[in-house]
Design a protein around this motif. Sequence first.
Motif, mmCIF file in Angstrom:
data_model
loop_
_atom_site.group_PDB
_atom_site.id
_atom_site.type_symbol
_atom_site.label_atom_id
_atom_site.label_comp_id
_atom_site.label_asym_id
_atom_site.label_seq_id
_atom_site.Cartn_x
_atom_site.Cartn_y
_atom_site.Cartn_z
ATOM 1 N N ALA A 346 64.679 -53.684 -62.194
ATOM 2 C CA ALA A 346 64.965 -54.165 -60.840
ATOM 3 C C ALA A 346 66.263 -53.580 -60.300
ATOM 4 O O ALA A 346 66.437 -53.459 -59.085
ATOM 5 N N ARG A 347 67.185 -53.193 -61.192
ATOM 6 C CA ARG A 347 68.487 -52.666 -60.777
ATOM 7 C C ARG A 347 68.640 -51.191 -61.132
ATOM 8 O O ARG A 347 69.759 -50.694 -61.259
ATOM 9 N N LEU A 348 67.549 -50.510 -61.298
ATOM 10 C CA LEU A 348 67.573 -49.118 -61.729
ATOM 11 C C LEU A 348 68.323 -48.249 -60.724
ATOM 12 O O LEU A 348 68.049 -48.284 -59.528
ATOM 13 N N ILE A 349 69.302 -47.484 -61.211
ATOM 14 C CA ILE A 349 70.084 -46.608 -60.346
ATOM 15 C C ILE A 349 70.109 -45.206 -60.943
ATOM 16 O O ILE A 349 69.855 -45.012 -62.133
ATOM 17 N N THR A 350 70.453 -44.230 -60.123
ATOM 18 C CA THR A 350 70.560 -42.852 -60.575
ATOM 19 C C THR A 350 71.901 -42.648 -61.274
ATOM 20 O O THR A 350 72.948 -42.871 -60.669
ATOM 21 N N PRO A 351 71.898 -42.244 -62.534
ATOM 22 C CA PRO A 351 73.170 -42.050 -63.236
ATOM 23 C C PRO A 351 73.876 -40.778 -62.772
ATOM 24 O O PRO A 351 73.256 -39.858 -62.232
ATOM 25 N N VAL A 352 75.165 -40.740 -62.977
ATOM 26 C CA VAL A 352 75.958 -39.557 -62.652
ATOM 27 C C VAL A 352 75.840 -38.567 -63.808
ATOM 28 O O VAL A 352 76.031 -38.931 -64.966
ATOM 29 N N VAL A 353 75.518 -37.321 -63.485
ATOM 30 C CA VAL A 353 75.388 -36.277 -64.495
ATOM 31 C C VAL A 353 76.456 -35.227 -64.242
ATOM 32 O O VAL A 353 76.472 -34.590 -63.183
ATOM 33 N N GLN A 354 77.364 -35.053 -65.176
ATOM 34 C CA GLN A 354 78.402 -34.041 -65.026
ATOM 35 C C GLN A 354 77.796 -32.653 -65.147
ATOM 36 O O GLN A 354 76.874 -32.435 -65.942
ATOM 37 N N PRO A 355 78.299 -31.680 -64.383
ATOM 38 C CA PRO A 355 77.786 -30.301 -64.489
ATOM 39 C C PRO A 355 77.908 -29.789 -65.922
ATOM 40 O O PRO A 355 78.916 -29.996 -66.595
#
Length: 498
Positions: A346-355
């Motif tokens: 229900a709280r699924l978010i896009t994680p931050v991916v470092q280059p």
Amino acid sequence: MTTTIFFIAAVDAKERFTFWEGNIEIGSTKKVYQLQEDLARKYHPFHNSYASEIYKLTDNRKPLDKDIANDELSTFNVLWQNTEMVNGRTSIGALSEEDNFAVILQCNAPQVVSAPSESEEVAEEARDVVGKIEQDFQKFVHRVSTRKTPSVLAHIRDHNTNQSSVHTAMLDGRFAANDPLLQSDLNVPEDVLRHTASLLRSVSILAVPLERVSNLDGTSSDYISAATTPMYINATSAVVEVKADLGSGGSDPGTQSLLSYSRFYCSHERAKIRKISCCPAFLIGIAGPWLVVMGAVLTSRTIAQLLSPYEWLGYSRLFNDQQVYRIARLLYALRLSIAELHEYYARLITPVVQPGHIHPRFCPSVTSFFSDKTEISFVYAHPFEQDFTCVTFKATRTDTQQPIVIKFVRQYGQEAHLLMAKHKMAPKLLSCTPLGDQYDDLSLVAMEFIKGQTLQDAYDPSQPLPDPVRRAIRAGLNLLERRWIRLWRSSQAQYHAC
């Protein structure tokens, strides 16, 4: 007819999309999924048929061109906020010519052709590792979504074939067998079917609704516990397969639940979920009076872990209160865990991916360790080997941005490492942290990263090692031997003193 697909973007190692204009000829009676296959073949034929996704803009007040697309649809986050994915079963003729569409192709960054510097070479190597993992995952998704159905693959012979291929195998600890383990052509008696139905109703103690949800290709498990997501695409926290008895129909419900789980999350309509999540779920197999529970995630492959053996749920001649307690504890723990997974989706978010770093969906969930009572967080860069069994990763500390090495072990010579590091013969050991029962008694080992080569890479294996290298290895072995002898003598002295 010729349909202008307006703008096509390639997903590469960079965060931003790069759009260009494209067109393709396709009949109006065809389906959108056929258009996707044609687009993949035309623009990136070396990728699978599901390498393209088509999105319709929700706001058509201004015409779209490639410059506007590059400015206003620069990343997935922005794209998802301003578009909706077109259903693969939609007819081409049903698409309005007044709508604007964007196509996203799953492909990797082009290779650097100029001679790179040493630092650029390291960065390029990391990008290449990340890209290979992403590409391999897309191929796996395509194979799962286009091969035989889970109910067919769950049969022993087909499952043996499936597990014998590194490209399609499920990482559940089962390997291909030479002979079928279960064979049965028995007609199921009516009383067995009634008892199975009664057993399924008894699983209502999980306090979650179980329903049948079909994928776009028409496949489905017996039941799932559907979970809502912010993308308005249903996920699942539990997949349930039911058989009249063990061996009924020649398939195992535990195996079939794993295959159904893979098919569910590898289906095209759930691409958004698997882009940002490892898709955790519980797998429940019911065979007559038997119940088995597994956990599963989808990283670069489907990985499953047995959480309980097959539990007997039938009546004994004597009332077995220990069995009742054991089963009740299992079902109640499963009930709480499924509810927690519903909250997660229900709280699924896009994680931050470092280059230059691998997406978190491909990595272990442990992202910190303690060193001198200080918690140190890190992000995974990439595994050191292109192997599904690799448990050693290059990582980056979030506080200092320094590279480190993370590995997961069941046993480790911590004292030997500290001794070798003290004499400059090993990297500095930062931590050796037991993870506890919830991680099957694994320990996390963190150490400094030292740039270098392995002996196999640095020297010709067919030739003797240079004398300085041989002397350095011998010095390290002698150091360990002297330490072991001192410890042995000390233990002997204590023994005789007693």
